[in-house]
Structure formats: C-alpha cells, structure tokens
Design an enzyme around this catalytic site. Structure first.
Site, PDB file in Angstrom:
ATOM      1  N   HIS A  22       0.800  -1.226   0.000  1.00 44.20           N
ATOM      2  CA  HIS A  22       0.000   0.000   0.000  1.00 44.20           C
ATOM      3  C   HIS A  22       0.835   1.281   0.000  1.00 44.20           C
ATOM      4  O   HIS A  22       0.297   2.375   0.147  1.00 44.20           O
ATOM      5  CB  HIS A  22      -0.963  -0.010   1.189  1.00 44.20           C
ATOM      6  CG  HIS A  22      -2.034  -1.043   1.042  1.00 44.20           C
ATOM      7  ND1 HIS A  22      -1.865  -2.334   1.475  1.00 44.20           N
ATOM      8  CD2 HIS A  22      -3.267  -0.996   0.476  1.00 44.20           C
ATOM      9  CE1 HIS A  22      -2.957  -3.027   1.204  1.00 44.20           C
ATOM     10  NE2 HIS A  22      -3.817  -2.242   0.592  1.00 44.20           N
TER      11      HIS A  22
ATOM     12  N   HIS B  47      -2.542  -6.262  -5.827  1.00 46.30           N
ATOM     13  CA  HIS B  47      -2.653  -7.431  -4.960  1.00 46.30           C
ATOM     14  C   HIS B  47      -4.108  -7.883  -4.854  1.00 46.30           C
ATOM     15  O   HIS B  47      -5.028  -7.122  -5.117  1.00 46.30           O
ATOM     16  CB  HIS B  47      -2.061  -7.149  -3.571  1.00 46.30           C
ATOM     17  CG  HIS B  47      -2.709  -6.001  -2.868  1.00 46.30           C
ATOM     18  ND1 HIS B  47      -2.396  -4.682  -3.133  1.00 46.30           N
ATOM     19  CD2 HIS B  47      -3.661  -5.967  -1.916  1.00 46.30           C
ATOM     20  CE1 HIS B  47      -3.110  -3.887  -2.365  1.00 46.30           C
ATOM     21  NE2 HIS B  47      -3.898  -4.643  -1.627  1.00 46.30           N
TER      22      HIS B  47
ATOM     23  N   CYS C  34     -14.134  -5.920   4.051  1.00 42.35           N
ATOM     24  CA  CYS C  34     -13.160  -6.140   2.986  1.00 42.35           C
ATOM     25  C   CYS C  34     -11.822  -6.509   3.608  1.00 42.35           C
ATOM     26  O   CYS C  34     -11.612  -6.344   4.805  1.00 42.35           O
ATOM     27  CB  CYS C  34     -13.038  -4.940   2.058  1.00 42.35           C
ATOM     28  SG  CYS C  34     -12.798  -3.365   2.855  1.00 42.35           S
TER      29      CYS C  34
ATOM     30  N   HIS D 196      -7.814  -8.833   2.677  1.00 41.73           N
ATOM     31  CA  HIS D 196      -6.864  -9.497   1.778  1.00 41.73           C
ATOM     32  C   HIS D 196      -6.678 -10.944   2.207  1.00 41.73           C
ATOM     33  O   HIS D 196      -6.379 -11.203   3.369  1.00 41.73           O
ATOM     34  CB  HIS D 196      -5.489  -8.826   1.869  1.00 41.73           C
ATOM     35  CG  HIS D 196      -5.525  -7.353   1.727  1.00 41.73           C
ATOM     36  ND1 HIS D 196      -5.513  -6.495   2.805  1.00 41.73           N
ATOM     37  CD2 HIS D 196      -5.591  -6.572   0.628  1.00 41.73           C
ATOM     38  CE1 HIS D 196      -5.553  -5.252   2.371  1.00 41.73           C
ATOM     39  NE2 HIS D 196      -5.605  -5.267   1.057  1.00 41.73           N
TER      40      HIS D 196
ATOM     41  N   GLU E  41     -14.468  -8.624  12.074  1.00 47.12           N
ATOM     42  CA  GLU E  41     -14.967  -7.252  12.056  1.00 47.12           C
ATOM     43  C   GLU E  41     -16.381  -7.109  12.592  1.00 47.12           C
ATOM     44  O   GLU E  41     -16.686  -6.151  13.298  1.00 47.12           O
ATOM     45  CB  GLU E  41     -14.917  -6.682  10.634  1.00 47.12           C
ATOM     46  CG  GLU E  41     -13.522  -6.486  10.121  1.00 47.12           C
ATOM     47  CD  GLU E  41     -13.476  -5.765   8.775  1.00 47.12           C
ATOM     48  OE1 GLU E  41     -14.454  -5.077   8.421  1.00 47.12           O
ATOM     49  OE2 GLU E  41     -12.452  -5.890   8.087  1.00 47.12           O
TER      50      GLU E  41
ATOM     51  N   GLU F 261      -4.424   2.112  -2.463  1.00 43.25           N
ATOM     52  CA  GLU F 261      -5.106   0.855  -2.726  1.00 43.25           C
ATOM     53  C   GLU F 261      -4.924   0.555  -4.204  1.00 43.25           C
ATOM     54  O   GLU F 261      -5.229   1.403  -5.050  1.00 43.25           O
ATOM     55  CB  GLU F 261      -6.603   0.974  -2.433  1.00 43.25           C
ATOM     56  CG  GLU F 261      -6.949   1.229  -0.984  1.00 43.25           C
ATOM     57  CD  GLU F 261      -6.904  -0.013  -0.118  1.00 43.25           C
ATOM     58  OE1 GLU F 261      -6.422  -1.075  -0.587  1.00 43.25           O
ATOM     59  OE2 GLU F 261      -7.328   0.079   1.038  1.00 43.25           O
TER      60      GLU F 261
ATOM     61  N   GLU G 130      -5.925  -2.795  -6.127  1.00 45.11           N
ATOM     62  CA  GLU G 130      -6.432  -4.101  -5.779  1.00 45.11           C
ATOM     63  C   GLU G 130      -7.171  -4.794  -6.916  1.00 45.11           C
ATOM     64  O   GLU G 130      -7.907  -4.173  -7.679  1.00 45.11           O
ATOM     65  CB  GLU G 130      -7.354  -3.993  -4.558  1.00 45.11           C
ATOM     66  CG  GLU G 130      -6.573  -3.520  -3.348  1.00 45.11           C
ATOM     67  CD  GLU G 130      -7.328  -3.557  -2.053  1.00 45.11           C
ATOM     68  OE1 GLU G 130      -6.678  -3.768  -1.016  1.00 45.11           O
ATOM     69  OE2 GLU G 130      -8.556  -3.378  -2.059  1.00 45.11           O
TER      70      GLU G 130
END
Length: 177
Positions: free
Chosen positions: A28, A35, A70, A72, A90, A117, A119
């Site tokens: 980032h 990614h 959201c 990874h 979360e 970001e 992505e």
C-alpha cells in the site's frame, strides 16, 4: 505499526495470476502494488445492503463508509475463507454463505495518508439478517441502506465513501441483472 500491516498479501498480475507476496504495508505504499483483495456485500431480506464506517485508526480511508467487510487473503488462502474470517473478526458474523459475483480492479490514493489501494478485488455477496458484534478497532458504525438509492448517494457525496465502493456495488448489481 499494527501487526495487520505486517501480514502478507498475494501480489497478482492484471488477470489475477499470483506473482509474489508483500506485506500489507509494502503493497500500500505509493504507487501501490497490485494485490488480491475481497469486498463483501451483505444483503438483508428487504434488499437493503449493509455499509460499515471504517474505524478512525485505519491506515487507508479511515471513517469512510464502505461495504460490509473487505480485506486481503493471505498467499494460498482462498478468497472465500479470508472473507469469512474477516466477517467474523470485524462484525462477529460467522454463518453467511458467500458467492463471488465478479472482480473489480481499482487504484486509489488516500489523500489523508498517502497510502494507495491497488487491488484485484473479488466481490462476494451473502444474505444476512441477524445481530452484529462489531469490533470498534475495525468498524466505527454500521448502517443498512436501501440498495436503489445507494448509487445516487455515492455520486452526490463521493468523499464520504471508500473509493472502491461504487465499483463493488456495480459488480453486485450487474450480477443480479
């Protein structure tokens, strides 16, 4: 720096093929490294979608409204497994079947932090009606909103929302057409 910033993400090429790994922190930093990521949309029985306001401590787009969850996947972790893990961390949600409805690739720099970001974002959708156990280190607030007015809200006040949300909503709505 948080331990989450030291976790590994999977670097990908423009068609989603794995090409390596980097820490969240490294991936980032400007100009950003492409990614793998995921964005989860939760929809209730009335067709409303859950939005979460990102916690103030987030390093990217803090206090902006985004989709339900959201994150990874770690290298080698499936997108669905990672999404289920983050939903539990979360929001305390543990029993939602998820289906992938598309991929959205985007790049956006956070003007407040300079973090980027970039992505290859797998969009997943699940139906949910139930209670939340929100982690305040991750989520400042949650709100159910009518899906039919969401696109207008995003275009009228884009700075209130995470830059990926419009693309995630479009992928979701395109899948149900």
């Amino acid at each position: 720096m948080s331990s989450r910033e030291q976790q590994l993400v999977e670097l990908v090429d423009t068609v989603g093929g794995a090409v390596g790994a980097a820490t969240v922190d490294e991936a980032h930093r400007a100009p950003g490294q492409l990614h793998r990521a995921f964005s989860v949309m939760l929809v209730d029985d009335d067709g409303r979608v859950l939005l979460q306001q990102r916690a103030a401590v987030k390093t990217r787009f803090a206090l902006r409204w985004a989709n339900a969850c959201c994150g990874h996947p770690a290298p080698g972790e499936t997108v669905t497994d990672a999404a289920r893990r983050r939903l539990a961390e979360e929001l305390g949600v543990t029993t939602v079947p998820l289906r992938e409805v598309g991929v959205y690739v985007y790049q956006a720099a956070d003007p407040a932090t300079g973090r980027v970001e970039f992505e290859y974002d797998h969009v997943l959708v699940g139906s949910f009606t139930g209670a939340f156990a929100v982690d305040p280190a991750e989520v400042a607030a949650v709100e159910w909103v009518a899906a039919d007015g969401l696109a207008a809200r995003l275009s009228q006040t884009p700075d209130r929302y995470a830059p990926w949300l419009a693309g995630v909503v479009a992928a979701w709505q395109g899948s149900s057409a």
